[in-house]
Design a protein around this motif. Structure first.
Motif, PDB file in Angstrom:
ATOM      1  N   CYS A 276      34.604  14.131 -19.226  1.00 24.38           N
ATOM      2  CA  CYS A 276      34.454  14.993 -18.933  1.00 24.38           C
ATOM      3  C   CYS A 276      36.357  14.817 -17.579  1.00 24.38           C
ATOM      4  O   CYS A 276      37.105  15.221 -17.369  1.00 24.38           O
ATOM      5  CB  CYS A 276      33.715  14.714 -17.539  1.00 24.38           C
TER       6      CYS A 276
ATOM      7  N   ARG B 259      30.882  18.634 -12.591  1.00 29.37           N
ATOM      8  CA  ARG B 259      31.375  19.548 -13.429  1.00 29.37           C
ATOM      9  C   ARG B 259      30.508  19.829 -14.953  1.00 29.37           C
ATOM     10  O   ARG B 259      30.207  20.894 -15.705  1.00 29.37           O
ATOM     11  CB  ARG B 259      32.685  19.251 -13.965  1.00 29.37           C
ATOM     12  N   MET B 260      29.422  18.724 -14.452  1.00 30.09           N
ATOM     13  CA  MET B 260      28.596  18.501 -15.944  1.00 30.09           C
ATOM     14  C   MET B 260      27.057  19.836 -15.937  1.00 30.09           C
ATOM     15  O   MET B 260      26.554  19.684 -16.684  1.00 30.09           O
ATOM     16  CB  MET B 260      28.537  16.496 -16.327  1.00 30.09           C
TER      17      MET B 260
ATOM     18  N   VAL C  27      27.492  22.198 -14.338  1.00 31.74           N
ATOM     19  CA  VAL C  27      27.227  23.521 -14.061  1.00 31.74           C
ATOM     20  C   VAL C  27      27.325  24.214 -15.343  1.00 31.74           C
ATOM     21  O   VAL C  27      26.307  23.745 -16.316  1.00 31.74           O
ATOM     22  CB  VAL C  27      28.371  24.298 -13.427  1.00 31.74           C
TER      23      VAL C  27
ATOM     24  N   THR D 273      36.056  25.108 -13.462  1.00 31.52           N
ATOM     25  CA  THR D 273      34.998  26.023 -14.138  1.00 31.52           C
ATOM     26  C   THR D 273      34.996  27.334 -13.887  1.00 31.52           C
ATOM     27  O   THR D 273      34.451  27.876 -14.835  1.00 31.52           O
ATOM     28  CB  THR D 273      33.599  24.958 -14.123  1.00 31.52           C
TER      29      THR D 273
ATOM     30  N   SER E  77      28.121  24.105 -19.323  1.00 33.15           N
ATOM     31  CA  SER E  77      29.257  22.716 -19.079  1.00 33.15           C
ATOM     32  C   SER E  77      29.567  22.728 -20.556  1.00 33.15           C
ATOM     33  O   SER E  77      28.551  22.421 -21.339  1.00 33.15           O
ATOM     34  CB  SER E  77      28.826  21.555 -18.064  1.00 33.15           C
ATOM     35  N   GLU E  78      30.947  22.287 -20.573  1.00 28.75           N
ATOM     36  CA  GLU E  78      31.503  22.007 -21.794  1.00 28.75           C
ATOM     37  C   GLU E  78      31.250  20.247 -21.929  1.00 28.75           C
ATOM     38  O   GLU E  78      30.951  19.866 -23.169  1.00 28.75           O
ATOM     39  CB  GLU E  78      32.930  22.182 -22.189  1.00 28.75           C
TER      40      GLU E  78
ATOM     41  N   THR F 132      34.415  22.661  -8.295  1.00 26.61           N
ATOM     42  CA  THR F 132      33.895  23.160  -9.583  1.00 26.61           C
ATOM     43  C   THR F 132      35.075  23.991  -9.487  1.00 26.61           C
ATOM     44  O   THR F 132      34.778  24.676 -10.689  1.00 26.61           O
ATOM     45  CB  THR F 132      32.008  23.788  -9.710  1.00 26.61           C
TER      46      THR F 132
END
Length: 300
Positions: free
Chosen positions: A157, A143-144, A146, A240, A149-150, A237
């Protein structure tokens, strides 16, 4: 190094004890994942079905150049904290279980004709245990990783994913992960042990043997299981993605169907090159580190 020291290293009792194997595995796991993390980040991005042209990469070099120039080198290391937190405990469990099951199955008995079977069983058992622990950390990591990523913190996260998608988000890919890593690990461990015996029948201290055996075993196992890794990345993922079909995918069969519909057979080879490039040196380093730390801790 003197010959006596070489014999002493490989001549140590293979049943080193659970503590030694778990500590060696933890240190080897952290070393392996941290060193190869930027290539793993590129692999993740190449596997994701991106909607933005800026997130579509044609190869490893293209991805490295574009990510480093537009987002900075730090972007390639985003998510490494999650790996460090999870890799140590997961690899400790992995190698501890591997050595324990291998001993119980007779894998350390000299002249045992079914040694390969004991090694495969040990590798598969070790994976089931370690993946249960590592899967949530792997979800956070990807998730981090991609594009855009926010998340900048693994804790943030994890908290966000839990609140928005629930606990199941951390394990939606677990069946796919097991489907991939059980054969991966069985192939890897079996190939490693066989190659190590073939290349170093005398059993003297030989770092080159660990490097070559580990690298070749990791590369073959990584290439064979790439299609399952693409499916795993899609599931991990999915939260996202702006694509509703991907976002609502519920398991491995959904992932396979989406990949086939979007990209055909080619879709199942997404990230093949960086995956092999990651696993060959990382597995070589992992096995070299593991054998070294196991002997160092045991001698200490």
């Amino acid at each position: 190094m003197e010959v006596s020291e070489e014999i002493e290293y490989e001549g140590l009792d293979p049943n080193a004890g659970l503590y030694v194997n778990m500590m060696a595995g933890a240190l080897a796991g952290i070393t392996e994942h941290a060193v190869m993390f930027p290539v793993d980040s590129i692999k993740t991005r190449m596997q994701v079905f991106a909607t933005s042209p800026s997130a579509v990469y044609t190869g490893i070099g293209n991805a490295f150049t574009r990510i480093s120039s537009t987002e900075g080198m730090r972007a390639l290391w985003r998510g490494v904290s999650s790996v460090i937190m999870g890799a140590g405990p997961a690899h400790a469990v992995h190698f501890g279980a591997y050595e324990a099951v291998k001993e119980l199955a007779g894998g350390n008995e000299q002249g045992n004709r079914n040694q390969w079977l004991a090694t495969s069983l040990a590798g598969a058992s070790a994976t089931i245990a370690s993946d249960a622990l590592m899967n949530p950390f792997d979800v956070i990591k990807q998730r981090m990783q991609v594009h855009q990523s926010e998340f900048r913190s693994a804790i943030t996260c994890a908290r966000t994913v839990y609140h928005t998608e629930g606990l199941s988000a951390f394990y939606v890919s677990y069946p796919t992960t097991l489907t991939m890593t059980v054969p991966f690990t069985a192939v890897q461990f079996t190939a490693y042990e066989q190659l190590k015996t073939l290349l170093n029948p005398s059993g003297v201290y030989s770092p080159a043997t660990h490097i070559i055996s580990g690298g070749l075993a990791g590369g073959v196992a990584g290439a064979v299981t790439t299609p399952l890794d693409v499916a795993k990345t899609l599931l991990q993922t999915r939260g996202t993605s702006q694509d509703m079909e991907i976002r609502h995918s519920r398991g491995m069969m959904d992932a396979f169907r989406i990949i086939w519909a979007r990209d055909g057979w080619k879709g199942f080879t997404r990230g093949l090159a960086p995956r092999v490039l990651t696993f060959m040196p990382s597995n070589a380093l992992c096995w070299l580190s593991y054998e070294f730390f196991k002997a160092a801790i045991r001698d200490g």
